[in-house]
Design a protein around this motif. Structure first.
Motif, PDB file in Angstrom:
ATOM      1  N   ASN A   1       0.765  -1.243   0.000  1.00  0.00           N
ATOM      2  CA  ASN A   1       0.000   0.000   0.000  1.00  0.00           C
ATOM      3  C   ASN A   1       0.795   1.292   0.000  1.00  0.00           C
ATOM      4  N   ASN A   2       1.840   1.295   0.837  1.00  0.00           N
ATOM      5  CA  ASN A   2       2.509   2.553   1.168  1.00  0.00           C
ATOM      6  C   ASN A   2       3.494   2.981   0.078  1.00  0.00           C
ATOM      7  N   ILE A   3       2.953   3.545  -1.013  1.00  0.00           N
ATOM      8  CA  ILE A   3       3.855   3.868  -2.123  1.00  0.00           C
ATOM      9  C   ILE A   3       4.682   5.135  -1.873  1.00  0.00           C
TER      10      ILE A   3
ATOM     11  N   VAL B   1       4.075  -3.873  -6.253  1.00  0.00           N
ATOM     12  CA  VAL B   1       3.082  -3.128  -5.452  1.00  0.00           C
ATOM     13  C   VAL B   1       1.748  -3.857  -5.487  1.00  0.00           C
TER      14      VAL B   1
ATOM     15  N   GLU C   1      -3.345   0.124 -10.089  1.00  0.00           N
ATOM     16  CA  GLU C   1      -3.561   1.559  -9.826  1.00  0.00           C
ATOM     17  C   GLU C   1      -2.323   2.173  -9.153  1.00  0.00           C
ATOM     18  N   LYS C   2      -1.850   1.495  -8.109  1.00  0.00           N
ATOM     19  CA  LYS C   2      -0.668   1.980  -7.379  1.00  0.00           C
ATOM     20  C   LYS C   2       0.574   1.883  -8.262  1.00  0.00           C
TER      21      LYS C   2
ATOM     22  N   LEU D   1       0.588   4.873 -10.604  1.00  0.00           N
ATOM     23  CA  LEU D   1       0.963   6.075  -9.856  1.00  0.00           C
ATOM     24  C   LEU D   1       2.469   6.150  -9.632  1.00  0.00           C
ATOM     25  N   LEU D   2       3.018   5.003  -9.240  1.00  0.00           N
ATOM     26  CA  LEU D   2       4.445   4.933  -8.924  1.00  0.00           C
ATOM     27  C   LEU D   2       5.289   5.138 -10.185  1.00  0.00           C
TER      28      LEU D   2
ATOM     29  N   SER E   1       2.567  -5.247 -10.561  1.00  0.00           N
ATOM     30  CA  SER E   1       1.531  -5.229  -9.519  1.00  0.00           C
ATOM     31  C   SER E   1       1.067  -6.624  -9.120  1.00  0.00           C
TER      32      SER E   1
END
Ligand code: MG
Length: 383
Positions: free
Chosen positions: A36-38, A55, A59-60, A63-64, A77
């Protein structure tokens, strides 16, 4: 130079492992994963330059990728990210510090790729002990424990041969509710349960320490890690958490490992094994501590310890069911949906309705895990 892949790099063990690595020139980080903690993961990527990053979801990952723009890191992911990090060609050691059942498959994949495993994911051995240890033997892969108790036993076992072991003595702090009775526990709050006296840990393991389930899971892990009958593993409450565990040999000698309670010590040992390395952590000052105390665990007030041992004695898929039920009820307790006193009752209820499969496959284990979670859901909805 040792090349390390860390699964679960933003959690309590992951961040402390990166502290250890940062203080030593002999390590290179080749892969990192976080659920979670990107924000923290992004910082870790910039500092340690891994080749692969995993990750939680796409979605994450997107973003990353946006944030890292020109960075050459490969961001993957979901479970694929975890497996890619667990099997990355250039890694010597895979540190699995993921929380929960999701850690099992990456451990199996890392073993298949012949990586040395530094293991902090409990579920790997609690739910999958039978298949994991069989595969590790077949592939001649070493599993080095990271948890303080198992690291202690691992270190004490250098004092004798396997056939000279009389018993293993796992120490337990007793958690925040040591000395209380069942009546006292009826109305304890989430905040009380999270206030561990000695260790600063993640939320799941803090609740597990308050119920003593953590110690129960550790007994099961010890059984698999050290290939020893569960009857030969004792639990001893030691509130100061200075002796991290002991091995009693057949001649009556008891060897223990002592240290301050700082997880960086067992993490460092798992990474530097078979060598020891100097560090600048605080030193143990026994004169300052003055005395160490011990007592028997209170199985009546804390039934989770007995439930865990029972699940292991029954064997097959039962420990996976216990583990999954526990993960679910702890989550519900963290969401304030159930009371502390409901935790062991719900787990016992689920165990009682499980039809055990013996000599389970990975598929059997994963399905029993799912079944157990659904059972908990049903029971809580009925209430
Ligand atoms: Mg522990």
């Amino acid at each position: 130079m040792k090349r390390i892949s860390i699964l679960g790099s933003t959690g309590s063990i992951g961040t402390q492992a990166l502290d250890v690595i940062n203080d030593c020139e002999n390590y290179e980080v080749v892969a990192l994963t976080a659920n979670n903690n990107i924000d923290l993961l992004e910082k870790q990527i910039k500092k340690f330059n891994p080749k692969i990053v995993g990750v939680g979801n796409e979605e994450k990952a997107r973003l990353l990728r946006e944030r890292l723009d020109n960075n050459k890191v490969d961001i993957i992911s979901g479970i694929e990210g975890l497996i890619s990090a667990a099997t990355i060609n250039c890694a010597d050691i895979v540190l699995n510090s993921v929380v929960g059942m999701v850690g099992l498959v990456p451990t199996l994949e890392a073993i298949k790729s012949k990586k040395t495993i530094a293991l902090a994911n409990k579920e790997t051995l609690v739910a999958g002990g039978e298949i994991v240890t069989r595969l590790a033997k077949e592939k001649q892969v070493q599993i080095i424990p990271v948890d303080s108790e198992h690291s202690a036993i691992f270190q004490c076992l250098t004092s004798g041969k396997k056939e000279e072991i009389f018993k293993l003595i796992l120490t337990a702090s007793g958690g925040p509710f040591r000395g209380k009775n069942s009546k006292d526990l009826e109305n304890v709050s989430l905040e009380d349960a999270l206030a561990h006296p000695n260790w600063v840990m993640g939320k799941k393991i803090s609740v597990d320490s308050a119920t003593l389930m953590n110690k129960g899971l550790e007994v099961i892990e010890a059984k698999w890690l050290f290939d020893i009958d569960i009857e030969k593993i004792d639990v001893l409450v030691h509130p100061e958490s200075i002796i991290h565990s002991m091995v009693e040999y057949i001649d009556g000698s008891v060897i223990g490992q002592l240290a301050i309670h700082d997880m960086r010590i067992p993490i460092q040992y798992a990474l530097s094994y078979p060598k020891r390395k100097f560090n600048f952590l605080n030193r143990l000052d026994l004169a300052e501590i003055g005395k160490l105390t011990f007592e028997k665990p209170d199985n009546k007030t804390f039934p989770c310890l007995t439930l865990a041992i029972q699940s292991s004695t029954i064997g097959g898929t039962m420990p996976a069911v216990l583990n999954a039920a526990n993960e679910m009820v702890v989550n519900m307790f963290l969401q304030k949906r159930i009371m502390f006193k409901d935790i062991p009752k719900l787990i016992e209820n689920v165990m009682n309705s499980h039809n055990v499969l013996y000599d389970p496959t990975l598929e059997d284990i994963l399905q029993s895990d799912m079944w157990s979670r659904k059972q908990v859901q049903k029971l809580v909805e009925l209430k």
